[in-house]
Design a protein around this motif. Sequence first.
Motif, PDB file in Angstrom:
ATOM      1  N   LEU A   1     -73.933-121.452 -65.064  1.00 60.74           N
ATOM      2  CA  LEU A   1     -74.630-121.217 -66.101  1.00 60.74           C
ATOM      3  C   LEU A   1     -75.826-119.551 -66.077  1.00 60.74           C
ATOM      4  N   ILE A   2     -76.037-119.234 -64.967  1.00 60.53           N
ATOM      5  CA  ILE A   2     -76.297-117.665 -65.050  1.00 60.53           C
ATOM      6  C   ILE A   2     -75.224-116.548 -65.081  1.00 60.53           C
ATOM      7  N   VAL A   3     -74.035-116.997 -64.413  1.00 56.39           N
ATOM      8  CA  VAL A   3     -73.133-116.087 -64.976  1.00 56.39           C
ATOM      9  C   VAL A   3     -72.677-115.994 -65.920  1.00 56.39           C
ATOM     10  N   GLN A   4     -72.724-117.707 -66.762  1.00 59.20           N
ATOM     11  CA  GLN A   4     -72.350-118.331 -68.561  1.00 59.20           C
ATOM     12  C   GLN A   4     -73.215-117.054 -69.139  1.00 59.20           C
ATOM     13  N   SER A   5     -74.643-117.186 -68.485  1.00 57.52           N
ATOM     14  CA  SER A   5     -75.552-116.395 -69.319  1.00 57.52           C
ATOM     15  C   SER A   5     -75.659-115.048 -69.238  1.00 57.52           C
ATOM     16  N   SER A   6     -74.776-114.473 -68.391  1.00 59.05           N
ATOM     17  CA  SER A   6     -75.103-113.397 -68.446  1.00 59.05           C
ATOM     18  C   SER A   6     -74.156-112.774 -68.806  1.00 59.05           C
ATOM     19  N   ASP A   7     -72.585-113.003 -68.544  1.00 59.27           N
ATOM     20  CA  ASP A   7     -71.411-112.380 -69.276  1.00 59.27           C
ATOM     21  C   ASP A   7     -71.758-112.365 -70.653  1.00 59.27           C
ATOM     22  N   ALA A   8     -72.448-113.107 -71.740  1.00 61.40           N
ATOM     23  CA  ALA A   8     -72.681-113.362 -73.242  1.00 61.40           C
ATOM     24  C   ALA A   8     -74.029-112.374 -73.189  1.00 61.40           C
ATOM     25  N   ALA A   9     -75.406-112.246 -72.606  1.00 57.56           N
ATOM     26  CA  ALA A   9     -75.622-111.243 -72.780  1.00 57.56           C
ATOM     27  C   ALA A   9     -74.747-110.088 -72.789  1.00 57.56           C
ATOM     28  N   SER A  10     -74.079-109.707 -72.440  1.00 55.91           N
ATOM     29  CA  SER A  10     -73.579-108.765 -71.773  1.00 55.91           C
ATOM     30  C   SER A  10     -72.133-108.208 -72.989  1.00 55.91           C
ATOM     31  N   ASP A  11     -71.129-109.548 -73.300  1.00 53.45           N
ATOM     32  CA  ASP A  11     -70.863-108.904 -74.820  1.00 53.45           C
ATOM     33  C   ASP A  11     -72.119-108.591 -75.659  1.00 53.45           C
ATOM     34  N   HIS A  12     -73.296-109.076 -76.340  1.00 50.36           N
ATOM     35  CA  HIS A  12     -73.979-108.947 -77.148  1.00 50.36           C
ATOM     36  C   HIS A  12     -74.353-107.813 -76.897  1.00 50.36           C
ATOM     37  N   SER A  13     -74.600-106.761 -75.659  1.00 49.24           N
ATOM     38  CA  SER A  13     -75.114-105.773 -75.756  1.00 49.24           C
ATOM     39  C   SER A  13     -73.936-104.505 -75.831  1.00 49.24           C
ATOM     40  N   ARG A  14     -72.709-104.940 -75.276  1.00 50.22           N
ATOM     41  CA  ARG A  14     -71.536-104.210 -75.750  1.00 50.22           C
ATOM     42  C   ARG A  14     -71.782-104.653 -77.805  1.00 50.22           C
TER      43      ARG A  14
END
Length: 322
Positions: free
Chosen positions: A81-94
């Motif tokens: 879940l932490i990996v998923q949350s981190s990926d989502a945050a990275s996509d949002h930043s892009r």
Amino acid sequence: MLGLLERARVPPHPDFYRLLFDYVSGVQGVSAGRIGSIMTERDGTAQGRLYDEFIAPYQQTEVIERAIARMVARLDTLDQLIVQSSDAASDHSRSLAEASGHFEAETIDPVILRELVERLTAAHDTVERANRTLLAELADAHRELAATQAEIGRSRESALRDPLTGIANRAGVDLALSRLTHEAPGQPLCVALIDVDHFKTLNDTYGHPVGDQVLLVVTRALLASARASDIVARTGGDEFAVVLAGTTLYQAHNIANGMRNAVAAGDLRRALGGAVLGGLTVSIGVAEYRPGESVAQLLDRADRGLYRAKESGRNRVDSDAA
């Protein structure tokens, strides 16, 4: 040593080997009589009885293994879940960075603007969902950790209790004596070792179920005559122990004598029905802790007192005043 294990039909497992090595070496002073009694039985039950009385009380592996398995599974889920949350945050930043480039242009195409808003909204929603899932999992992990801690606590308490009588067992006595000798070294401390007289004959005559009932009668008598601060324990078979903190040898002798009288006055009719024996008696050995000695030495002196009480005719208290 291996020959002793083989004759008793006990497997050469490290736990059994250590137990019997201590027994042969004389380390298991308070337990030697019970171990010897079990080893001489030829009914094939030595392995189970040795494990139940001398090994199991010190083990909590099953509960701990379950707890570890649950925690590993929970940590694996949290990691995902932490990996998923981190990926989502990275996509949002892009998405934000891309949108920022378009917003800096002199003119903005309405179609592109609508697409950017939709993409930013979707990215934001993805981040929110991932964070909500992660927070919910963290809350579940907290609750599970609290439940696991409680389960381990109950297991630890259960490991210190005798399943038949509900009082402390051998491990409970060891823990209490170790704690008292370290926490209050200057305070008087005594231990009484108690053995039911002729219990083997009673057990062989009436059977183990009746023997268990007799042990419960003895337990009730000991508890009724003990003080609130005393720790009453069944250390195996027909053997009991009482830890008497803040008690001199003279006081402990009198308390032990009161326990002896209480057992003699015990009502056996519930256990034996109309076949009530002439009376149930116990022999007791009492010793006072000497500064600097080990718990094993204290128990060994009490055990020698118990032996003298039995050799002197049973149904008596012998205190180690030497």
